[in-house]
Scaffold this motif. Structure first.
Motif, PDB file in Angstrom:
ATOM      1  N   LEU A 115       0.849  -1.183   0.000  1.00 48.57           N
ATOM      2  CA  LEU A 115       0.000   0.000   0.000  1.00 48.57           C
ATOM      3  C   LEU A 115       0.887   1.237   0.000  1.00 48.57           C
ATOM      4  O   LEU A 115       1.865   1.302   0.742  1.00 48.57           O
ATOM      5  CB  LEU A 115      -0.917   0.020   1.225  1.00 48.57           C
ATOM      6  N   GLU A 116       0.530   2.209  -0.833  1.00 48.56           N
ATOM      7  CA  GLU A 116       1.281   3.456  -0.888  1.00 48.56           C
ATOM      8  C   GLU A 116       0.420   4.600  -0.367  1.00 48.56           C
ATOM      9  O   GLU A 116      -0.697   4.815  -0.843  1.00 48.56           O
ATOM     10  CB  GLU A 116       1.746   3.748  -2.317  1.00 48.56           C
ATOM     11  N   ILE A 395       0.223  -3.027 -11.441  1.00 47.33           N
ATOM     12  CA  ILE A 395      -1.178  -2.679 -11.189  1.00 47.33           C
ATOM     13  C   ILE A 395      -1.229  -1.649 -10.069  1.00 47.33           C
ATOM     14  O   ILE A 395      -0.445  -1.701  -9.118  1.00 47.33           O
ATOM     15  CB  ILE A 395      -2.007  -3.927 -10.802  1.00 47.33           C
ATOM     16  N   ALA A 396      -2.150  -0.694 -10.201  1.00 44.79           N
ATOM     17  CA  ALA A 396      -2.403   0.269  -9.130  1.00 44.79           C
ATOM     18  C   ALA A 396      -3.910   0.468  -9.010  1.00 44.79           C
ATOM     19  O   ALA A 396      -4.589   0.734 -10.013  1.00 44.79           O
ATOM     20  CB  ALA A 396      -1.711   1.602  -9.404  1.00 44.79           C
ATOM     21  N   LEU A 397      -4.419   0.292  -7.811  1.00 46.49           N
ATOM     22  CA  LEU A 397      -5.841   0.501  -7.519  1.00 46.49           C
ATOM     23  C   LEU A 397      -5.946   1.715  -6.617  1.00 46.49           C
ATOM     24  O   LEU A 397      -5.436   1.727  -5.497  1.00 46.49           O
ATOM     25  CB  LEU A 397      -6.428  -0.749  -6.853  1.00 46.49           C
ATOM     26  N   LEU A 405      -9.632  12.618  -8.062  1.00 46.53           N
ATOM     27  CA  LEU A 405      -8.482  11.854  -8.575  1.00 46.53           C
ATOM     28  C   LEU A 405      -7.301  11.898  -7.607  1.00 46.53           C
ATOM     29  O   LEU A 405      -6.135  11.829  -8.017  1.00 46.53           O
ATOM     30  CB  LEU A 405      -8.028  12.392  -9.945  1.00 46.53           C
ATOM     31  N   TYR A 406      -7.582  11.971  -6.312  1.00 46.64           N
ATOM     32  CA  TYR A 406      -6.511  12.182  -5.335  1.00 46.64           C
ATOM     33  C   TYR A 406      -5.479  11.052  -5.343  1.00 46.64           C
ATOM     34  O   TYR A 406      -4.275  11.289  -5.260  1.00 46.64           O
ATOM     35  CB  TYR A 406      -7.092  12.321  -3.931  1.00 46.64           C
ATOM     36  N   TYR A 411      -0.041   9.555  -6.544  1.00 50.63           N
ATOM     37  CA  TYR A 411       0.950   8.584  -6.999  1.00 50.63           C
ATOM     38  C   TYR A 411       1.810   9.178  -8.109  1.00 50.63           C
ATOM     39  O   TYR A 411       3.041   9.048  -8.104  1.00 50.63           O
ATOM     40  CB  TYR A 411       0.237   7.325  -7.496  1.00 50.63           C
ATOM     41  N   VAL A 412       1.171   9.819  -9.076  1.00 46.62           N
ATOM     42  CA  VAL A 412       1.903  10.438 -10.184  1.00 46.62           C
ATOM     43  C   VAL A 412       2.831  11.526  -9.660  1.00 46.62           C
ATOM     44  O   VAL A 412       3.981  11.653 -10.108  1.00 46.62           O
ATOM     45  CB  VAL A 412       0.913  10.987 -11.228  1.00 46.62           C
TER      46      VAL A 412
END
Length: 596
Positions: A115-116, A395-397, A405-406, A411-412
Motif C-alpha cells: 500500500l502506498e 497494477i495500481a488501484l 483523482l486524489y 501517486y503520479v
C-alpha cells in the motif's frame, strides 16, 4: 642486399601503418560509440516506430482462453461488493479493500504487493443506519440514505417538515427565525417523466462510427470558463446555506435525488454523492456539515413536497446513525507487479488500474469495483499463463478518485511529476484538480513508464479505445485490435475523454488511455446510486474487458519501443496560447484607459 633493403623498408612501413590503422580503427569505434550513445540516450518513444507490429498471436489465443473460459472475475466481484461493500475514501471499508486487494495480488503471484500512502485525505466516515418516515397526515416509510459525511441525529428525531427555496442572498431573510426544530426539504421538485427509453443500452454501429470522428470545437476555452464561474457561484451558495441552516438550528435536511440518463433516477433509485451532500468538501474537518443530511427517492420527496405546497402540515420522523473515525485519515493505493525479464527493458513499466473507492448508497460494484476487479483479473490471467514480460507490469488501484483523482494524482506526483497549482484568489476557490498550474516538474521515473490503461465506465464490454488525442498511437492500436474484432473491439477515437484516473498520467506527458465501453445502465441507474450492486455486473462483458485489457498490457510490455507520446504539455502556457492575437487590426484605436 636489395632484398634486405626491401625487407627493412617493408618492416618500417608496417611499424608506421599498424599504429595508424589502430588509431583509425579506434577513432571509428569512438565515432560508432558516440552514435550508439546518442541513439541510446533518445527515449524509445521518440525513436522510429515500426510500421508493422510484431504481435504474438499465440499469446492472444492463450489469453483469450484463460480470460474467457477460466475467469475468476465474478468471484472477485462478489468478494469486493458483497463482503467488503461500499468503499468511501478514508473509511474502514476502504482500508479493508486496500488490504484485501494487496493480499489477493500476492496470492495470485504478483511481487512487491503493498500500500502506498498518497497523503492526508480528511475525515473517516461510515453510515451505520438511516431511515425516514412520515407520521402525519399519514404514515409512510420512505427510501432515503445519509449523504456522505453527514453527522448523526444522535437518535430518533421528529419535526415539522418545511420547504426552503434559497436561490440568492436575498432569499435568506424570509427564513430567519423560522427553522429551529424543523426538518428542511432543500431542493426543487423535478419532473419525473415516464420511462420511454431503455435504461440498458449498447453502442450501435452508427454511434461507434460517430465516436470515431474527431469534432473540432469552437469556443471550448470560453465555455469552460463560464462553467467554472457557475460552479464557483453554486458551491459558495451551498456553503452559505449549510451554515445558515446550522445557525438557525434546523433538525435535519432532506435533499431530492437527481435524475439519471433516460429518466433512470426514479422507481426508488437514489444517487448519493457529493452532488447530494451539503457542501463542496464535507470530508474536511474545517468544512464539516453541522446538520444531518439525507437524500431521498424522488417519489418519496415528491409526496411531502406536494403536501407542503398544498399547505398540509407534515410531520416526519428520522434516524441518521453515522460514525466518524478520525479527522486526518490518509489515503492509500494498492500496488503490485509482475517483474520484467529483459535486462535492457525491465526497469520500464506498463501500468494497469482503476479506482477502488466508491460512494455509499450501493456497494460500488460498477463504479468502480468493475474496473478494479478487471485489473486484478488481468494480473491473474498473466500470472496463470506464466508470462515473462520484457517490461515490468504494474497494477495500481486508486482511492480518492471520487473526490478529485486524489489517489492517482498523488501517486503520479510522487513518482513521475507534478505541476503546482496556482494560488490566486479565484483559483484557490476551485478543487485542486480544476485549478490552473505552473510548469511541469518531472522526475526520472517519468521516462520509464510506457503507458497506463484504465477501466472506469461500468461493466460494459470494450468497444474500442479513446486515444486521448495521441495520433501517433492510432496505427499501433489499429493493429492490436484487428484480431479482437470478433469480440466487438472495433473503434479508435481520437477524442479526449475525461473524468477518471488516466488524466493524472496524461497531465505529465505519459500515455494514459480509457477504453470505450458499452453504456449498459451505468449512466441511467448505477453510477453513484443505490443500484450500484453486484446484480448490475455483466459477467460476459467483464470477461471480455479483462481479456482485451490483458492483451493490451501484454503487447505494451513486449514491444521493442515504448508507446509513442504526445508533445510534453505546458500548462503554464495555456492562457497565453488561448489569448487573442495582439495588434491584429491596423485600424484599431486603443481604449481610452490604455491611452493614459
Amino acid at each position: 642486399m636489395l632484398d634486405r633493403c626491401r625487407r627493412l623498408v617493408s618492416a618500417l612501413l608496417l611499424t608506421i601503418a599498424i599504429p595508424a590503422c589502430a588509431a583509425f580503427a579506434a577513432a571509428a569505434d569512438k565515432d560508432k560509440a558516440k552514435t550508439k550513445t546518442a541513439e541510446d540516450s533518445t527515449p524509445s518513444w521518440e525513436q522510429p516506430q515500426p510500421a508493422t507490429e510484431n504481435l504474438d498471436l499465440t499469446m492472444y489465443q492463450r489469453i483469450r482462453e484463460e480470460g474467457l473460459m477460466h475467469s475468476k472475475i465474478m468471484e472477485y466481484g462478489s468478494a469486493l461488493a458483497d463482503d467488503i461493500g461500499p468503499r468511501l475514501t478514508g473509511s474502514p471499508n476502504m482500508a479493508k479493500a486496500n488490504a484485501w486487494t494487496r493480499d489477493q495480488l500476492t496470492a495470485m503471484g504478483c511481487v512487491n504487493a503493498h500500500l502506498e500512502d498518497w497523503g492526508e485525505f480528511g475525515m473517516g466516515w461510515q453510515q451505520l443506519n438511516t431511515w425516514v418516515r412520515m407520521t402525519a397526515p399519514d404514515t409512510a416509510v420512505f427510501i432515503a440514505q445519509a449523504t456522505p459525511w453527514s453527522p448523526s441525529t444522535n437518535g430518533t428525531v421528529s419535526g415539522e417538515a418545511v420547504y426552503v427555496n434559497i436561490q440568492n442572498d436575498a432569499d435568506f431573510d424570509q427564513y430567519k427565525g423560522k427553522l429551529a426544530g424543523k426538518i428542511v426539504l432543500l431542493g426543487e421538485m423535478r419532473d419525473v417523466p415516464p420511462l420511454d427509453k431503455a435504461l440498458f443500452e449498447r453502442y450501435t454501429d452508427k454511434e461507434l462510427e460517430d465516436l470515431a470522428q474527431y469534432p473540432v470545437s469552437a469556443g471550448a476555452a470560453a465555455d469552460m470558463q463560464a462553467r467554472l464561474r457557475a460552479y464557483i457561484q453554486r458551491t459558495r451558495m451551498v456553503d452559505k446555506i449549510a451554515q445558515f441552516l446550522a445557525d438557525e438550528k434546523a433538525t435535519a435536511v432532506i435533499r431530492p435525488s437527481r435524475d439519471g440518463k433516460n429518466g433512470g433516477g426514479s422507481g426508488g433509485t437514489i444517487f448519493d454523492d457529493n452532488g447530494a451532500a451539503l457542501g463542496r468538501q464535507p470530508y474536511l474537518a474545517d468544512h464539516k456539515v453541522k446538520v444531518p443530511v439525507v437524500v431521498m427517492a424522488i417519489e418519496s420527496y415528491g409526496r411531502v413536497y406536494r403536501l407542503l405546497q398544498a399547505h398540509v402540515p407534515v410531520t416526519l420522523e428520522m434516524d441518521v446513525e453515522t460514525k466518524f473515525t478520525g479527522d486526518h485519515e490518509h489515503g492509500f493505493d494498492t500496488v503490485a507487479e509482475i517483474p520484467g525479464t529483459d535486462p535492457k527493458l525491465q526497469d520500464e513499466v506498463v501500468m494497469v488500474g482503476g479506482h477502488l473507492d466508491s460512494w455509499i448508497a450501493g456497494t460500488g460494484a460498477t463504479d468502480n469495483g468493475a474496473g478494479s476487479i478487471v485489473a486484478m483479473e488481468v494480473m491473474r490471467i498473466l500470472n496463470s499463463l506464466g508470462v515473462k514480460p520484457r517490461r515490468t507490469i504494474r497494477i495500481a488501484l486508486w482511492s480518492g478518485e471520487e473526490e478529485g483523482l486524489y489517489g492517482s494524482r498523488g501517486y503520479v506526483k510522487q513518482h513521475f511529476g507534478y505541476a503546482a497549482p496556482v494560488n490566486t484568489l479565484d483559483q484557490a476557490a476551485l478543487p485542486e484538480f480544476m485549478r490552473k498550474t505552473g510548469p511541469l516538474e518531472l522526475k526520472p521515473e517519468q521516462k520509464l513508464i510506457s503507458g497506463y490503461f484504465n477501466v472506469d465506465n461500468g461493466s460494459g464490454k470494450i468497444r474500442g479505445v479513446y486515444l486521448q488525442e495521441n495520433a501517433t498511437i492510432a496505427p499501433i492500436f489499429a493493429q492490436w485490435i484487428e484480431p479482437l474484432k470478433d469480440l466487438g473491439v472495433t473503434t479508435l477515437s481520437m477524442r479526449n475523454t475525461g473524468g477518471t484516473d488516466h488524466l493524472s498520467f496524461d497531465a505529465v506527458g505519459i500515455p494514459g488511455f480509457q477504453f470505450i465501453q458499452d453504456n449498459l445502465d451505468y449512466e441511467s441507474r448505477t453510477h453513484h446510486s443505490n443500484q450500484d450492486v453486484y446484480e448490475r455486473l455483466q459477467p460476459a462483458d467483464l470477461k471480455q474487458i479483462a481479456t482485451v485489457e490483458a492483451i493490451f498490457v501484454y503487447n505494451a510490455a513486449m514491444r521493442d519501443q515504448m508507446l509513442p507520446r504526445k508533445p510534453l504539455p505546458h500548462p503554464e502556457l495555456r492562457d497565453q496560447q488561448n489569448a487573442p492575437l495582439p495588434n491584429l487590426f491596423p485600424g484599431a484605436v486603443p481604449p481610452a484607459d490604455e491611452k493614459k
